[in-house]
Design an enzyme around this catalytic site. Sequence first.
Site, short mmCIF file in Angstrom:
data_model
loop_
_atom_site.label_atom_id
_atom_site.label_comp_id
_atom_site.label_asym_id
_atom_site.label_seq_id
_atom_site.Cartn_x
_atom_site.Cartn_y
_atom_site.Cartn_z
CB THR A 1 -106.39 -26.51 42.46
OG1 THR A 1 -106.15 -27.90 42.31
CG2 THR A 1 -107.14 -26.01 41.24
CB CYS B 1 -109.34 -31.64 36.37
SG CYS B 1 -108.62 -33.28 36.58
CG HIS C 1 -108.40 -30.32 40.78
ND1 HIS C 1 -107.10 -29.90 40.74
CD2 HIS C 1 -108.54 -31.13 39.71
CE1 HIS C 1 -106.49 -30.42 39.68
NE2 HIS C 1 -107.35 -31.18 39.04
#
Lengths: 162, 208
Positions: A23, A29, A46
């Site tokens: 990711t 995040c 994520h």
Amino acid sequence: MTEIVKVGMADLNVAVSPKRLRTTGLGSCVGIVLFDKIHRIGGLAHIMLPSSEMVKIGEINKAKYADTAIPLMVDMMVSLGANKSLLVAKLAGGAQMFQFQTQNEMMRIGPRNVTASKEALAKLNIPIIAEDVGENYGRTIELDTETGILSIKTANKGINEL
Amino acid sequence: MIMKRDLNALQEIELDILREVGNIGAGHAATALSTLIQKTIDMEVPKVNIVSFADIGELLGGEEQIMVSVFLRVEGDAPGNLLFMLTLDSAKELVEQIVYSEESNSDEFNDMEYSALKEIGNILAGSYLSSLADFTNLTLLPTVPAVTIDMVGAILGFGLIQVSQVSDVAIVIDTTFLEGDRKVEGHFFLIPDPDSFDILFNALGVNW
């Protein structure tokens, strides 16, 4: 060439070795990685927000919240053949991207995401064996499901392995 | 915080209004920039994108693209996030024209250049918001800007936090401007909070 499974923002996925999970651009995040070393099965979420509890209406995207993404990811890994009691976790992200002179809680979302991720993992008795969280920069992460090594790339600090 | 309408279901007229919002804001900001560096600034027609979070990184050449970003929280009647983003080269070019620093090959910015960037962001965002406030008759107050140099995905992810609480898509008003010889390319992203759309549309005479 090893197949890389891409995980977007507010998204999660699971994979069996030798596939890799990746990711990009984790800011506030958090990337939550789960791994079963014996069966070589990995999962990556994520997440953007700490908790789904404030959502009152409609269908929720479980991958968006720490508290719902982790149990979902565990179930998906178990259905691929992972053993729940063998799972370990690694965390990356949860940065404070900008420094503000504001009391707004939303601006501290990075640290809150990290705390919520840890709480959700503790609830399922999944130990966190490594973490690279906080600070003020973005991270791109990739999990090698063969070894469980998580490589973390940043704009200024090169590549770090957990 | 309940969103009454689906952000996916905007009508063409509403998209037009949002484009106009981007046009007015960025138009004034471009004029301010033009005055600052005494060069002509061209502006492209604003794009109103309804983007899902999964695709957000594609907006600016990939989630890992490194960009200089000035972030302001907009407070007042129609809260939202305002981002001003520049490539590293553009930011260098811009800063050199303002602080007359020695041309350097390094990607780093010194303290002086960093504060110049912050000030540029402040001026541009200030003119973006004040023109929008005049036009809509709304009170829109910028917070003190913060600057960072990092991956596009990481920055936009943060800019989408408010929206993400109620939606999996965001409406992003993107205005690109270019200096005459195309050395400087910048983007303004206005990401209104979900509740702000009603307010913006009403202020502009459309009942959404």
